[in-house]
Design an enzyme around this catalytic site. Structure first.
Site, short mmCIF file in Angstrom:
data_model
loop_
_atom_site.label_atom_id
_atom_site.label_comp_id
_atom_site.label_asym_id
_atom_site.label_seq_id
_atom_site.Cartn_x
_atom_site.Cartn_y
_atom_site.Cartn_z
N GLY A 185 0.77 -1.23 0.00
CA GLY A 185 0.00 0.00 0.00
C GLY A 185 0.79 1.28 0.00
O GLY A 185 0.21 2.37 -0.01
N GLU A 203 4.28 -6.53 0.80
CA GLU A 203 3.64 -6.83 -0.49
C GLU A 203 3.49 -5.57 -1.34
O GLU A 203 2.37 -5.16 -1.68
CB GLU A 203 2.25 -7.43 -0.27
CG GLU A 203 2.19 -8.65 0.62
CD GLU A 203 0.76 -8.99 1.01
OE1 GLU A 203 -0.17 -8.27 0.56
OE2 GLU A 203 0.55 -9.94 1.76
N PRO A 204 4.57 -4.90 -1.73
CA PRO A 204 4.44 -3.67 -2.52
C PRO A 204 4.01 -3.97 -3.95
O PRO A 204 4.39 -4.99 -4.53
CB PRO A 204 5.86 -3.09 -2.49
CG PRO A 204 6.73 -4.31 -2.41
CD PRO A 204 5.98 -5.28 -1.51
N GLY A 205 3.23 -3.08 -4.52
CA GLY A 205 2.84 -3.19 -5.92
C GLY A 205 3.04 -1.87 -6.63
O GLY A 205 3.97 -1.68 -7.41
N ARG A 206 2.16 -0.91 -6.32
CA ARG A 206 2.18 0.40 -6.96
C ARG A 206 3.53 1.11 -6.79
O ARG A 206 4.05 1.70 -7.72
CB ARG A 206 1.07 1.27 -6.36
CG ARG A 206 1.05 2.69 -6.84
CD ARG A 206 0.18 3.56 -5.94
NE ARG A 206 -0.94 2.83 -5.45
CZ ARG A 206 -2.07 2.64 -6.14
NH1 ARG A 206 -2.21 3.17 -7.32
NH2 ARG A 206 -3.06 1.95 -5.63
N TYR A 214 -11.60 5.88 -10.25
CA TYR A 214 -11.23 6.47 -8.97
C TYR A 214 -11.10 7.99 -9.00
O TYR A 214 -10.61 8.57 -8.03
CB TYR A 214 -9.86 5.93 -8.53
CG TYR A 214 -9.74 4.44 -8.48
CD1 TYR A 214 -10.51 3.68 -7.59
CD2 TYR A 214 -8.84 3.77 -9.30
CE1 TYR A 214 -10.38 2.31 -7.54
CE2 TYR A 214 -8.70 2.40 -9.24
CZ TYR A 214 -9.47 1.66 -8.37
OH TYR A 214 -9.35 0.31 -8.32
N CYS A 235 -17.80 5.83 -25.74
CA CYS A 235 -19.14 6.40 -25.61
C CYS A 235 -19.64 6.30 -24.17
O CYS A 235 -20.62 5.62 -23.86
CB CYS A 235 -20.09 5.68 -26.56
SG CYS A 235 -21.65 6.54 -26.82
N GLU A 236 -18.93 6.98 -23.28
CA GLU A 236 -19.28 7.07 -21.86
C GLU A 236 -18.85 8.44 -21.35
O GLU A 236 -17.73 8.89 -21.65
CB GLU A 236 -18.53 6.01 -21.03
CG GLU A 236 -18.88 4.57 -21.35
CD GLU A 236 -20.15 4.11 -20.67
OE1 GLU A 236 -20.68 4.85 -19.83
OE2 GLU A 236 -20.60 2.98 -21.00
N TYR A 289 -1.70 -0.90 -12.18
CA TYR A 289 -3.15 -0.81 -12.39
C TYR A 289 -3.47 -0.03 -13.67
O TYR A 289 -4.42 0.74 -13.73
CB TYR A 289 -3.83 -0.19 -11.16
CG TYR A 289 -3.46 -0.90 -9.90
CD1 TYR A 289 -3.93 -2.19 -9.67
CD2 TYR A 289 -2.61 -0.33 -8.96
CE1 TYR A 289 -3.56 -2.89 -8.52
CE2 TYR A 289 -2.24 -1.01 -7.81
CZ TYR A 289 -2.72 -2.29 -7.60
OH TYR A 289 -2.34 -2.97 -6.46
#
Length: 456
Positions: free
Chosen positions: A263, A297-300, A342, A370-371, A399
């Site tokens: 995190g 557990e690093p990701g970002r 987000y 088309c959103e 991500y």
């Protein structure tokens, strides 16, 4: 979890501001925006846009900084990369070569990690809903640890392990009911979140685990959210974790390992990036005297700053009088979901040095899907760009591509990895025909069609 940096009011960082804190990126008068030693225009010329680009050098540099910070404490901490952040085999291989393990949340991620050369004994399986098939796969592979998230999952795993004649090394993932202070969609440590075992049930469940066939409880795990840049939430959660260890040991049970979660946040806009040195200090201060193995557990933090998404302005669309124009890009929410999902903020830099030095203006940056949610930013202050201008969306290494889809029948973008002055395609742009290659039309539907009258 994937994270968000909510759109912030106030002055946007300038091109110079963004480059100043991203050492892998530089602006050259002739070559334009360069990642490591590769002009990004050269990649766009060869492959078109949208295209993802990952920096191997950035992955290595950030891993080494984190590893150095964690090793400097009295009790070293093992690193398990959160595969959900970026599951490409090339990314996993770069990190595996540095010594990283893996934190996986599905059978597919487990297979990917092993295919990339990460040994099973360095893999931890997390996730709130593991299927029986995934449990069998983890047991047969002989992974380091399964993080169990509920009493119900514990009973299922015991039955599977006993039937397989295996012993499952497990940690109980605890929900400490601690607010990490992040976006509501990426917090994972509150009582209202689906993750983990309620704190006040942990000791009894650990004791229960010690009696179950096929189960060997080795420790506890905790993960309170994503994009965390302040250490106080970590300190609070780790202190609660330490109290649990003491309570469990008071029952005569063994606690060998603590998984401290991930995190750690990065700077998308002008946030203060989470410092690995501060995280290491928090872990050591709250957990260092317990004599357990420690893991993160690093990701970002590892992958986010290593990636950019290249795109081209399709057109400038003028709106109502007095309102900013729309820059319509060829990249869209199906490519980079984070802004839509987000309200996340990503830096935008033109690839051309001349364009980057142009006078700034306020614009809305949107995609062609088309959103109404297909947007990369409203009221953004950017150098003036016309149709055909190329740009890079920053900090897309986590991500990003991993969350892409083919919504609106848009093929998946190409992927590239750069390493110094060299670059290579690591995934070809998807061909449009591949979008329906696996479709099957039942005979009874086929018979209702009129005779073919042509096609495209």
């Amino acid at each position: 979890m994937a994270d968000a940096s909510p759109t912030c009011p106030g002055q946007d960082p300038s091109v110079a501001d963004l480059l100043a804190v991203r050492p892998a990126l530089s602006m050259h008068a002739m070559d334009g925006l360069v990642l490591e030693d590769v002009p990004l225009n050269a990649i766009a010329d060869a492959l078109g846009t949208p295209t993802w680009v990952m920096s191997a050098g950035t992955l290595r540099a950030r891993y080494r900084r984190l590893a150095t910070a964690l090793a400097a404490t009295d009790r070293p901490v093992s690193i398990h990369f959160a595969v959900k952040a970026n599951d490409h085999l090339a990314v996993l291989r770069v990190l595996a070569a540095e010594g990283a393990g893996a934190d996986v949340v599905s059978g597919g991620e487990l297979r990917r990690a092993m295919m990339a050369g990460i040994p099973a004994e360095k893999i931890v399986f997390s996730g709130v809903g593991k299927s029986l098939e995934e449990m069998r796969l983890a047991l047969q592979a002989g992974i380091a640890q399964i993080n169990v998230e509920s009493a119900e999952e514990l009973e299922l795993l015991s039955a599977v392990a006993e039937a397989e004649g295996q012993e499952a090394r497990i940690a109980l993932r605890i929900n400490p009911d601690v607010d990490a202070g992040t976006h509501a969609k990426i917090t994972t440590g509150l009582a209202t979140n689906k993750f983990g075992i309620p704190y006040d049930r942990a000791v009894e469940l650990y004791a229960r685990a010690a009696t179950l066939p096929g189960i060997r409880p080795v420790g506890l795990a905790m993960h309170i959210g994503s994009q965390i840049v302040r250490m106080q939430p970590y300190r609070t959660a780790y202190a609660r974790l330490a109290d649990l260890v003491r309570a469990i040991r008071a029952r005569g049970l063994t606690v060998e390992a603590l998984d401290c979660g991930g995190g750690l946040g990065i700077s998308y806009r002008d946030e203060t990036e989470g410092a690995p040195e501060a995280l290491a200090a928090a872990i050591h201060a709250e957990l260092g005297d317990l004599g357990t193995r420690l893991a993160v557990e690093p990701g970002r933090w590892l992958a986010g700053p290593a990636g950019v998404l290249l795109s081209t302005v399709i057109l400038r669309k003028q709106g109502y009088d007095g309102m900013p124009p729309f820059l319509v890009l060829d990249a869209a929410m199906n490519d980079l979901m984070r802004p839509s999902l987000y309200d996340a903020w990503h830096g935008i830099i033109p690839l051309s040095a001349k364009t980057a030095a142009a006078a700034t203006e306020q614009v809305h940056v949107v995609g062609p899907v088309c959103e109404s949610g297909d947007t990369f930013g409203h009221d953004r202050t950017l150098p003036h760009m016309e149709a055909g201008s190329r740009l890079a969306l920053l900090d897309c290494g986590a991500y990003g591509m991993v969350m892409s889809s083919t919504y609106n029948a848009r093929p998946l973008a190409a992927q590239v990895m750069v390493d110094g002055a060299r670059w290579s395609v690591i995934r070809e742009r998807q061909q449009v025909e591949a979008l329906w290659a696996d479709d099957r039309v039942p005979d009874w539907v086929e018979k209702t069609l009129l005779p073919a009258g042509g096609g495209l």
